[in-house]
Enzyme design. Structure first.
Site, PDB file in Angstrom:
ATOM      1  N   LYS A   1      -0.113  24.943   4.193  1.00 42.62           N
ATOM      2  CA  LYS A   1       0.026  24.858   5.778  1.00 42.62           C
ATOM      3  C   LYS A   1       0.779  25.783   6.546  1.00 42.62           C
ATOM      4  CE  LYS A   1       2.895  21.291   3.970  1.00 42.62           C
ATOM      5  NZ  LYS A   1       2.837  21.694   2.625  1.00 42.62           N
TER       6      LYS A   1
ATOM      7  N   ARG B   1       6.078  13.430   7.238  1.00 43.46           N
ATOM      8  CA  ARG B   1       6.182  13.684   5.770  1.00 43.46           C
ATOM      9  C   ARG B   1       6.182  11.965   4.959  1.00 43.46           C
ATOM     10  NH1 ARG B   1       7.804  18.754   2.469  1.00 43.46           N
ATOM     11  NH2 ARG B   1       7.189  19.673   4.501  1.00 43.46           N
TER      12      ARG B   1
ATOM     13  N   ARG C   1       5.148  32.651  -4.310  1.00 44.76           N
ATOM     14  CA  ARG C   1       5.456  32.882  -3.039  1.00 44.76           C
ATOM     15  C   ARG C   1       6.479  34.021  -2.649  1.00 44.76           C
ATOM     16  NH1 ARG C   1       5.702  27.965   1.069  1.00 44.76           N
ATOM     17  NH2 ARG C   1       6.486  27.331  -0.814  1.00 44.76           N
TER      18      ARG C   1
ATOM     19  N   ARG D   1      12.119  31.606  -1.985  1.00 47.32           N
ATOM     20  CA  ARG D   1      12.605  30.466  -1.750  1.00 47.32           C
ATOM     21  C   ARG D   1      13.580  29.881  -2.682  1.00 47.32           C
ATOM     22  NH1 ARG D   1       8.765  26.978   1.909  1.00 47.32           N
ATOM     23  NH2 ARG D   1       9.685  25.286   0.747  1.00 47.32           N
TER      24      ARG D   1
ATOM     25  N   ARG E   1       8.741  18.073  -5.944  1.00 46.56           N
ATOM     26  CA  ARG E   1       8.054  18.057  -4.787  1.00 46.56           C
ATOM     27  C   ARG E   1       6.547  17.612  -4.666  1.00 46.56           C
ATOM     28  NH1 ARG E   1       9.343  24.320  -3.432  1.00 46.56           N
ATOM     29  NH2 ARG E   1       7.764  24.066  -1.802  1.00 46.56           N
TER      30      ARG E   1
END
Ligand code: AP5
Length: 218
Positions: free
Chosen positions: A13, A89, A128, A161, A172
């Protein structure tokens, strides 16, 4: 134009939003980025959100809706609209958003639903890396920096993160299926969803995303 990006953690996203914002002169409103900013500024909202985010749970609707409605009020200024990344969400958030946009005479033009197999998500999220100074985004395998763990713009070390570890990612993903996936039917019923295969390369996904936006832009 108002665009919503839907998809599980690591679907791409944020990556796609950054790529299409300039093309359509849109602002990028990422609920996750706004929450991380609140945390770094140690605000009451940031402190309240911390526990939920670190365990991979959704922050309660009332906090998120209040935060996003405030941001949306000024989001399109000087632009041709905005992209919502990570909001709504839950069905509750989607209903609040629809009601608020309707009141202002607006509506969502397109919901881009990035579909990615669960098996790919953990690798994408745990690999990431980002640059805290310039916002540069990388992946250790799919989009690596030129020098190991260093920003290509010369800013220094990349960071990871806090919630991008395997255990939190699994939580998640579970929460995505339980609380966010029902939005696919919600927007399918409204007729404004565009399903995009997010399993392919970043450039290939971008082509499909642009084709979807171009259709509604006329
Ligand atoms: P948030 O920051 O929104 O995290 P997320 O939804 O889990 O999404 P990600 O940022 O992990 O994934 P992405 O789809 O943006 O992937 P990206 O493009 O970076 O939310 C964090 C937390 O905040 C939530 O857990 C929750 O606690 C809270 N929160 C936020 N919004 C909320 C809301 N509305 N309600 C309640 N709570 C909320 O890509 C990932 C990696 O993959 C990158 O390294 C990228 O380079 C790579 N990549 C991207 N596309 C591809 C591709 N096609 N092929 C290969 N690699 C790719």
């Amino acid at each position: 134009m108002i665009v919503v990006f839907l998809g599980p953690p690591g679907a791409g996203k944020g990556t796609q939003c950054k790529l299409v914002c300039d093309k359509y002169n849109l602002s990028h409103l990422s609920s996750g980025d706004i929450l991380r900013r609140e945390r770094s500024e140690n605000t009451d909202l940031g402190k309240e959100a911390q526990g939920y985010m670190d365990s991979g749970k959704l922050v309660p609707d009332d906090l998120i809706v209040a935060m996003m409605m405030k941001e949306i009020q000024t989001a399109g200024e000087g632009k041709d609209g905005f992209i919502l990344d990570g909001f709504p969400r839950t069905i509750g958030q989607a209903k609040e958003l629809d009601a608020s946009l309707e009141k202002a005479g607006n509506k969502i033009d397109i919901v881009l639903n990035l579909q990615v197999d669960d098996g790919k998500l953990e690798e994408r999220v745990t690999g990431r890396r980002s640059c805290a100074k310039c916002g540069g985004a990388y992946h250790t395998v799919f989009s690596p920096p030129k020098q190991d763990n260093q920003c290509d713009a010369g800013c220094g070390e990349l960071t990871q993160r806090a919630d991008d570890n395997a255990e939190t990612v699994r939580s998640r993903i579970e929460n995505y299926h339980a609380q966010t996936a029902p939005l696919v039917d919600y927007y399918t019923d409204k007729g404004n969803i565009c399903n995009v295969d997010g399993n392919v390369t970043i450039d290939e996904v971008k082509v499909s995303v642009i084709a979807g936006v171009d259709k509604v832009q006329g």
